[in-house]
Write a protein that holds these residues in place. Sequence first.
Motif, PDB file in Angstrom:
ATOM      1  N   ASN A   1       0.294  16.497  -1.087  1.00 15.35           N
ATOM      2  CA  ASN A   1      -0.747  15.496  -1.324  1.00 15.35           C
ATOM      3  C   ASN A   1      -1.812  16.129  -2.225  1.00 15.35           C
ATOM      4  O   ASN A   1      -2.666  16.860  -1.784  1.00 15.35           O
ATOM      5  CB  ASN A   1      -1.346  15.044   0.015  1.00 15.35           C
ATOM      6  CG  ASN A   1      -2.542  14.115  -0.136  1.00 15.35           C
ATOM      7  OD1 ASN A   1      -3.475  14.143   0.648  1.00 15.35           O
ATOM      8  ND2 ASN A   1      -2.526  13.278  -1.143  1.00 15.35           N
TER       9      ASN A   1
ATOM     10  N   GLY B   1       0.828  -1.213   0.000  1.00 15.48           N
ATOM     11  CA  GLY B   1       0.000   0.000   0.000  1.00 15.48           C
ATOM     12  C   GLY B   1       0.858   1.257   0.000  1.00 15.48           C
ATOM     13  O   GLY B   1       2.082   1.223   0.204  1.00 15.48           O
ATOM     14  N   ALA B   2       0.194   2.385  -0.228  1.00 13.88           N
ATOM     15  CA  ALA B   2       0.898   3.672  -0.210  1.00 13.88           C
ATOM     16  C   ALA B   2       1.438   3.962   1.191  1.00 13.88           C
ATOM     17  O   ALA B   2       2.423   4.683   1.352  1.00 13.88           O
ATOM     18  CB  ALA B   2      -0.047   4.774  -0.654  1.00 13.88           C
ATOM     19  N   TYR B   3       0.786   3.398   2.199  1.00 12.58           N
ATOM     20  CA  TYR B   3       1.205   3.622   3.587  1.00 12.58           C
ATOM     21  C   TYR B   3       2.651   3.179   3.788  1.00 12.58           C
ATOM     22  O   TYR B   3       3.470   3.898   4.363  1.00 12.58           O
ATOM     23  CB  TYR B   3       0.283   2.798   4.500  1.00 12.58           C
ATOM     24  CG  TYR B   3      -0.188   3.535   5.729  1.00 12.58           C
ATOM     25  CD1 TYR B   3      -1.404   4.205   5.732  1.00 12.58           C
ATOM     26  CD2 TYR B   3       0.571   3.538   6.886  1.00 12.58           C
ATOM     27  CE1 TYR B   3      -1.851   4.866   6.867  1.00 12.58           C
ATOM     28  CE2 TYR B   3       0.129   4.197   8.024  1.00 12.58           C
ATOM     29  CZ  TYR B   3      -1.075   4.855   8.015  1.00 12.58           C
ATOM     30  OH  TYR B   3      -1.509   5.507   9.134  1.00 12.58           O
TER      31      TYR B   3
ATOM     32  N   ASN C   1      -6.347  14.656   0.517  1.00 14.40           N
ATOM     33  CA  ASN C   1      -7.249  14.105   1.529  1.00 14.40           C
ATOM     34  C   ASN C   1      -6.993  14.915   2.796  1.00 14.40           C
ATOM     35  O   ASN C   1      -5.847  14.960   3.239  1.00 14.40           O
ATOM     36  CB  ASN C   1      -6.912  12.625   1.759  1.00 14.40           C
ATOM     37  CG  ASN C   1      -7.681  12.000   2.906  1.00 14.40           C
ATOM     38  OD1 ASN C   1      -8.629  12.572   3.405  1.00 14.40           O
ATOM     39  ND2 ASN C   1      -7.247  10.813   3.320  1.00 14.40           N
TER      40      ASN C   1
ATOM     41  N   LYS D   1      -6.629   2.688  -4.095  1.00 14.06           N
ATOM     42  CA  LYS D   1      -7.427   3.849  -4.481  1.00 14.06           C
ATOM     43  C   LYS D   1      -7.695   3.834  -5.987  1.00 14.06           C
ATOM     44  O   LYS D   1      -8.765   4.211  -6.445  1.00 14.06           O
ATOM     45  CB  LYS D   1      -6.684   5.145  -4.109  1.00 14.06           C
ATOM     46  CG  LYS D   1      -6.269   5.226  -2.655  1.00 14.06           C
ATOM     47  CD  LYS D   1      -7.441   5.266  -1.704  1.00 14.06           C
ATOM     48  CE  LYS D   1      -6.965   5.295  -0.257  1.00 14.06           C
ATOM     49  NZ  LYS D   1      -8.046   5.387   0.705  1.00 14.06           N
TER      50      LYS D   1
ATOM     51  N   ASP E   1       2.450  12.522  -2.512  1.00 12.74           N
ATOM     52  CA  ASP E   1       1.446  11.480  -2.307  1.00 12.74           C
ATOM     53  C   ASP E   1       0.320  11.732  -3.308  1.00 12.74           C
ATOM     54  O   ASP E   1      -0.469  12.671  -3.159  1.00 12.74           O
ATOM     55  CB  ASP E   1       0.950  11.558  -0.852  1.00 12.74           C
ATOM     56  CG  ASP E   1      -0.086  10.505  -0.525  1.00 12.74           C
ATOM     57  OD1 ASP E   1      -0.674   9.928  -1.463  1.00 12.74           O
ATOM     58  OD2 ASP E   1      -0.324  10.266   0.670  1.00 12.74           O
TER      59      ASP E   1
ATOM     60  N   SER F   1      -1.246   4.178  -5.139  1.00  9.87           N
ATOM     61  CA  SER F   1      -1.969   3.106  -4.443  1.00  9.87           C
ATOM     62  C   SER F   1      -2.924   2.401  -5.402  1.00  9.87           C
ATOM     63  O   SER F   1      -3.805   3.048  -5.990  1.00  9.87           O
ATOM     64  CB  SER F   1      -2.767   3.724  -3.290  1.00  9.87           C
ATOM     65  OG  SER F   1      -3.772   2.848  -2.835  1.00  9.87           O
TER      66      SER F   1
ATOM     67  N   TYR G   1      -4.719   9.644  -5.099  1.00 12.71           N
ATOM     68  CA  TYR G   1      -6.023   9.911  -5.736  1.00 12.71           C
ATOM     69  C   TYR G   1      -5.853  10.500  -7.135  1.00 12.71           C
ATOM     70  O   TYR G   1      -6.715  11.237  -7.614  1.00 12.71           O
ATOM     71  CB  TYR G   1      -6.867  10.847  -4.844  1.00 12.71           C
ATOM     72  CG  TYR G   1      -7.111  10.254  -3.472  1.00 12.71           C
ATOM     73  CD1 TYR G   1      -8.006   9.202  -3.301  1.00 12.71           C
ATOM     74  CD2 TYR G   1      -6.403  10.700  -2.358  1.00 12.71           C
ATOM     75  CE1 TYR G   1      -8.200   8.620  -2.058  1.00 12.71           C
ATOM     76  CE2 TYR G   1      -6.595  10.123  -1.106  1.00 12.71           C
ATOM     77  CZ  TYR G   1      -7.494   9.083  -0.967  1.00 12.71           C
ATOM     78  OH  TYR G   1      -7.687   8.504   0.262  1.00 12.71           O
TER      79      TYR G   1
ATOM     80  N   PHE H   1      -3.135  14.075   5.490  1.00 13.02           N
ATOM     81  CA  PHE H   1      -3.366  12.657   5.815  1.00 13.02           C
ATOM     82  C   PHE H   1      -2.556  12.377   7.076  1.00 13.02           C
ATOM     83  O   PHE H   1      -1.340  12.574   7.104  1.00 13.02           O
ATOM     84  CB  PHE H   1      -2.930  11.790   4.637  1.00 13.02           C
ATOM     85  CG  PHE H   1      -3.190  10.330   4.824  1.00 13.02           C
ATOM     86  CD1 PHE H   1      -4.443   9.856   5.192  1.00 13.02           C
ATOM     87  CD2 PHE H   1      -2.183   9.399   4.607  1.00 13.02           C
ATOM     88  CE1 PHE H   1      -4.684   8.504   5.359  1.00 13.02           C
ATOM     89  CE2 PHE H   1      -2.419   8.037   4.763  1.00 13.02           C
ATOM     90  CZ  PHE H   1      -3.668   7.596   5.149  1.00 13.02           C
TER      91      PHE H   1
ATOM     92  N   TYR I   1       1.400  11.337   8.180  1.00 12.70           N
ATOM     93  CA  TYR I   1       2.657  12.031   7.837  1.00 12.70           C
ATOM     94  C   TYR I   1       3.411  12.485   9.098  1.00 12.70           C
ATOM     95  O   TYR I   1       4.628  12.341   9.191  1.00 12.70           O
ATOM     96  CB  TYR I   1       2.407  13.276   6.975  1.00 12.70           C
ATOM     97  CG  TYR I   1       1.680  13.066   5.660  1.00 12.70           C
ATOM     98  CD1 TYR I   1       1.713  11.847   4.987  1.00 12.70           C
ATOM     99  CD2 TYR I   1       0.976  14.115   5.067  1.00 12.70           C
ATOM    100  CE1 TYR I   1       1.043  11.677   3.783  1.00 12.70           C
ATOM    101  CE2 TYR I   1       0.312  13.953   3.860  1.00 12.70           C
ATOM    102  CZ  TYR I   1       0.340  12.734   3.229  1.00 12.70           C
ATOM    103  OH  TYR I   1      -0.314  12.571   2.035  1.00 12.70           O
TER     104      TYR I   1
ATOM    105  N   LYS J   1      -3.933  -3.707  -0.604  1.00 14.55           N
ATOM    106  CA  LYS J   1      -2.708  -3.068  -0.094  1.00 14.55           C
ATOM    107  C   LYS J   1      -1.510  -3.253  -1.045  1.00 14.55           C
ATOM    108  O   LYS J   1      -0.460  -3.784  -0.670  1.00 14.55           O
ATOM    109  CB  LYS J   1      -2.374  -3.604   1.304  1.00 14.55           C
ATOM    110  CG  LYS J   1      -3.346  -3.168   2.382  1.00 14.55           C
ATOM    111  CD  LYS J   1      -3.388  -1.692   2.635  1.00 14.55           C
ATOM    112  CE  LYS J   1      -2.179  -1.173   3.381  1.00 14.55           C
ATOM    113  NZ  LYS J   1      -2.299   0.285   3.662  1.00 14.55           N
TER     114      LYS J   1
HETATM  115  C1  LIG Z   1      -3.542  10.576   1.093  1.00 10.75           C
HETATM  116  C2  LIG Z   1      -3.377   9.125   1.356  1.00 10.75           C
HETATM  117  N1  LIG Z   1      -2.169   8.563   1.237  1.00 10.75           N
HETATM  118  C3  LIG Z   1      -1.967   7.249   1.460  1.00 10.75           C
HETATM  119  C4  LIG Z   1      -3.009   6.426   1.835  1.00 10.75           C
HETATM  120  C5  LIG Z   1      -2.748   4.967   2.095  1.00 10.75           C
HETATM  121  O1  LIG Z   1      -3.057   4.194   0.970  1.00 10.75           O
HETATM  122  P1  LIG Z   1      -2.992   2.599   0.991  1.00 10.75           P
HETATM  123  O2  LIG Z   1      -4.328   2.125   1.410  1.00 10.75           O
HETATM  124  O3  LIG Z   1      -2.641   2.222  -0.420  1.00 10.75           O
HETATM  125  O4  LIG Z   1      -1.922   2.224   1.946  1.00 10.75           O
HETATM  126  C6  LIG Z   1      -4.294   6.964   1.991  1.00 10.75           C
HETATM  127  C7  LIG Z   1      -5.426   6.121   2.439  1.00 10.75           C
HETATM  128  O5  LIG Z   1      -6.474   6.563   2.809  1.00 10.75           O
HETATM  129  C8  LIG Z   1      -4.479   8.349   1.735  1.00 10.75           C
HETATM  130  O6  LIG Z   1      -5.691   8.923   1.870  1.00 10.75           O
END
Ligand SMILES: Cc1ncc(COP(=O)(O)O)c(C=O)c1O
Length: 455
Positions: free
Chosen positions: A212, A130-132, A216, A278, A244, A275, A247, A156, A159, A286
Amino acid sequence: MLRRVGPSLRHFLLEKNSRAGRSSCSREAKMSRPVQARRLEGIDKNIWVEFVKLAATYSKVNLGQGFPDFPAPDFLTEAFSRALSGGNHMLHQYTRAFGHPPLVKVLAQFFEKLLGRDLDPMTNVMVTVGAYQALFCCFQALVDEGDEVIIIEPFFDCYEPMVKMAGGTPVFVPLRPNPPKDGKLMSSADWQLDPAELASKFSERTKAIVLNSPNNPLGKVFSREELGLIAELCVKHDVLCISDEVYEWLVYDGKQHIRMASLQGMWDRTVIIGSAGKTFSATGWKVGWVVGPDRLLKHVRTVHQNSVYHCATIAQEAVAQGFQRELMLYGKPESYFVQLPKELQQKRDWLVRSLDGVGMKPIIPEGTYFLVADISQFKSDVPDVPNSDEPYDQRFAKWMVKNKGLAAIPLSAFYSEAHKNNYSNFIRFCFAKEEATLKAANDILQKWKQEKTSS
Ligand SMILES: Cc1ncc(COP(=O)(O)O)c(C=O)c1O
């Protein structure tokens, strides 16, 4: 601890501990020093844990956490089924640690198109959980003790703790709302950086800025001018950009998502984070990625190889097939990246009308699947508690889910501790939901409004 005391005292302490152990077997051995690492100090609380639990316990309609309640596209789930039970049993084994070859190859092809530059799939792309995890690897790889990292508020929430865990210091700069004068609804574009304020945050200690876009929680899609301003400061102060862009495909009203790495002087100093969750409405898979120059990615790979190392092969295989399809259909009406934002825009408009109808003023998002609404007109239902530490919107969101069954996230969750009371009249809704879910939310809001007018 025992190493620091003399031999006789050490003997005495060991004796005492063992006597205590014998006399009370059920009592746990207590360590006299903190068990947790110092870098966890102050980052143990997480509002999502609380709000996800509240939503699970009380909500009839959950517009809180950011995930679709509609199915992922058939072409993607079919690709997963083929990968799972097709003939290639090697898909059940480890794949290349820095990314399954078919996935990094197609991501490189895709981003070559988007960025207009040649990319090496092996050195310019890395796959993550995942992006996380992509964010975590970037902060660990690029931020040092004493470095400052600029974060644009609202942000988000991960960070801030991720910067701190890397030993860095977050420096916040807010998007400031400029309400339209003509009485129109506010748009996420009305939330802007003050150029002088932004410039004042850059110094010789600044290592990176986190961008970002689409953002978000607001749904703001940064304009070319805004990105240009940030890019100019990055180049001037030799600062990196952690961009990031999860989206990236969710932009509305004909707006265009502009990639920071495509701006003059920015490729070499930017890591792009994406991601599949998304992108393909499959957040549970993930699968994420980092795209960027090898001079940055080689360090990101070092963190990955010493932490997670491998990501699930089957999910990567299916995402690769999803991207191969999208590459073939790029820009065509059948493309998921064309269809999804079209559908989401209708859902956004529906929720905008629903919220506006009851007086919960929506801020129209230009992108993402989130919408922030002003709750000021509902304040009489959940009276403020003066001098309370808890931001008003948090109390409001808790009250709403418990009493009305509707889950949303307070905007203050996207601000630093120091600023969380500055914008606490807003809550965030996720509109990536089935029509029936949005209708059910509308019913709750309408009923609430009627009760308010009749009381
Ligand atoms: C701005 C942003 N970055 C990263 C993520 C994490 O994405 P992933 O679910 O692919 O880990 C989210 C998830 O809500 C997000 O809103």
